[in-house]
Scaffold this motif. Structure first.
Motif, mmCIF file in Angstrom:
data_model
loop_
_atom_site.group_PDB
_atom_site.id
_atom_site.type_symbol
_atom_site.label_atom_id
_atom_site.label_comp_id
_atom_site.label_asym_id
_atom_site.label_seq_id
_atom_site.Cartn_x
_atom_site.Cartn_y
_atom_site.Cartn_z
ATOM 1 N N ASP A 9 -6.612 -3.765 -10.024
ATOM 2 C CA ASP A 9 -7.716 -3.343 -9.976
ATOM 3 C C ASP A 9 -8.635 -3.137 -11.287
ATOM 4 O OD1 ASP A 9 -8.181 -1.890 -7.243
ATOM 5 O OD2 ASP A 9 -6.111 -1.106 -7.968
ATOM 6 N N CYS A 69 0.916 -1.315 0.031
ATOM 7 C CA CYS A 69 0.032 0.030 -0.222
ATOM 8 C C CYS A 69 0.918 1.135 0.031
ATOM 9 C CB CYS A 69 -0.994 0.053 1.552
ATOM 10 S SG CYS A 69 -2.185 1.173 1.241
ATOM 11 N N SER A 70 0.404 2.257 -0.733
ATOM 12 C CA SER A 70 1.169 3.414 -0.811
ATOM 13 C C SER A 70 1.017 4.226 0.144
ATOM 14 C CB SER A 70 0.821 4.286 -2.072
ATOM 15 O OG SER A 70 -0.674 4.678 -1.958
ATOM 16 N N GLU A 71 0.143 4.070 1.205
ATOM 17 C CA GLU A 71 0.052 4.469 2.300
ATOM 18 C C GLU A 71 0.478 3.926 3.815
ATOM 19 O OE1 GLU A 71 -4.434 5.538 2.995
ATOM 20 O OE2 GLU A 71 -4.584 5.934 0.812
ATOM 21 N N TYR A 123 0.759 -2.330 -7.474
ATOM 22 C CA TYR A 123 -0.537 -2.200 -6.641
ATOM 23 C C TYR A 123 -1.051 -0.866 -6.507
ATOM 24 C CZ TYR A 123 -3.243 -3.473 -2.490
ATOM 25 O OH TYR A 123 -4.344 -3.794 -1.714
ATOM 26 N N HIS A 124 -0.560 0.058 -6.427
ATOM 27 C CA HIS A 124 -0.977 1.520 -6.546
ATOM 28 C C HIS A 124 -0.397 2.229 -7.516
ATOM 29 C CE1 HIS A 124 -2.632 1.604 -2.339
ATOM 30 N NE2 HIS A 124 -3.547 0.812 -2.932
ATOM 31 N N ARG A 125 -0.886 2.462 -8.665
ATOM 32 C CA ARG A 125 -0.330 3.390 -9.567
ATOM 33 C C ARG A 125 -0.988 4.898 -9.820
ATOM 34 N NH1 ARG A 125 2.372 1.623 -13.821
ATOM 35 N NH2 ARG A 125 1.857 -0.508 -13.979
ATOM 36 N N GLU A 126 -2.102 4.919 -9.781
ATOM 37 C CA GLU A 126 -2.793 6.220 -9.734
ATOM 38 C C GLU A 126 -3.940 6.123 -8.516
ATOM 39 O OE1 GLU A 126 -4.720 7.003 -13.111
ATOM 40 O OE2 GLU A 126 -3.316 6.250 -14.342
ATOM 41 N N ILE A 132 -5.304 4.931 -5.392
ATOM 42 C CA ILE A 132 -5.269 3.661 -4.711
ATOM 43 C C ILE A 132 -5.447 2.653 -5.691
ATOM 44 C CG2 ILE A 132 -5.785 4.276 -2.267
ATOM 45 C CD1 ILE A 132 -8.539 3.795 -2.847
ATOM 46 N N ASN A 133 -5.485 3.018 -7.035
ATOM 47 C CA ASN A 133 -5.952 1.982 -7.961
ATOM 48 C C ASN A 133 -4.334 1.470 -8.871
ATOM 49 O OD1 ASN A 133 -8.610 1.838 -7.845
ATOM 50 N ND2 ASN A 133 -8.527 3.930 -8.747
ATOM 51 N N GLY A 134 -4.212 0.246 -9.110
ATOM 52 C CA GLY A 134 -3.171 -0.169 -9.765
ATOM 53 C C GLY A 134 -3.559 -1.294 -10.767
#
Length: 124
Positions: free
Chosen positions: A107, A17-19, A97-100, A102-104
């Motif tokens: 998704d 996760c990017s977060e 996993y997360h490109r834009e 929270i979508n990657g």
């Protein structure tokens, strides 16, 4: 990948996760979503650590979305270590996993079985 962060209660990949720099996870007591997260509340009430440990096939909360549902189903079938192994391999091969936001790359699916196969193989 921060493998030690593993998989969230709902099946999302905290490890990717990017977060995850600011988020301490579902069980930290610091989760900003702890008051409304249906999957957290349900799994705590059932005294289990993750939705994949539950015998029910439900689509409550985040499990209504393909990605967390498929990740949960993957772990039920193959185990959390295999999911983490696949995610790590896929990341090394350029799957994001997360490109834009929270979508990657995980998704863009509308079929659970297709996403599970993608996780396993890294190929569409």
């Amino acid at each position: 990948m921060k493998r030690e962060l593993g998989i969230a209660r709902c099946g999302l990949a905290c490890c990717l996760c990017s977060e995850n720099v600011a988020c301490a996870g579902c069980d930290s007591g610091e989760c900003p979503d702890k008051d409304w997260c249906e999957n957290r509340k349900c799994s705590i009430s059932k005294k289990i650590g993750h939705c994949y440990e539950c015998d029910e096939k439900c689509t409550k909360g985040l499990l209504s979305k393909i990605k967390p549902y498929a990740f949960t189903e993957f772990v039920r079938r193959y185990g959390e270590d295999r999911l983490l192994d696949c995610l790590e391999r896929n990341e090394k091969n350029g799957i994001v996993y997360h490109r834009e936001g929270i979508n990657g790359d995980y998704d863009d699916f509308d079929d659970v079985e297709a996403l599970i196969e993608y996780i396993k193989t890294g190929h569409r």
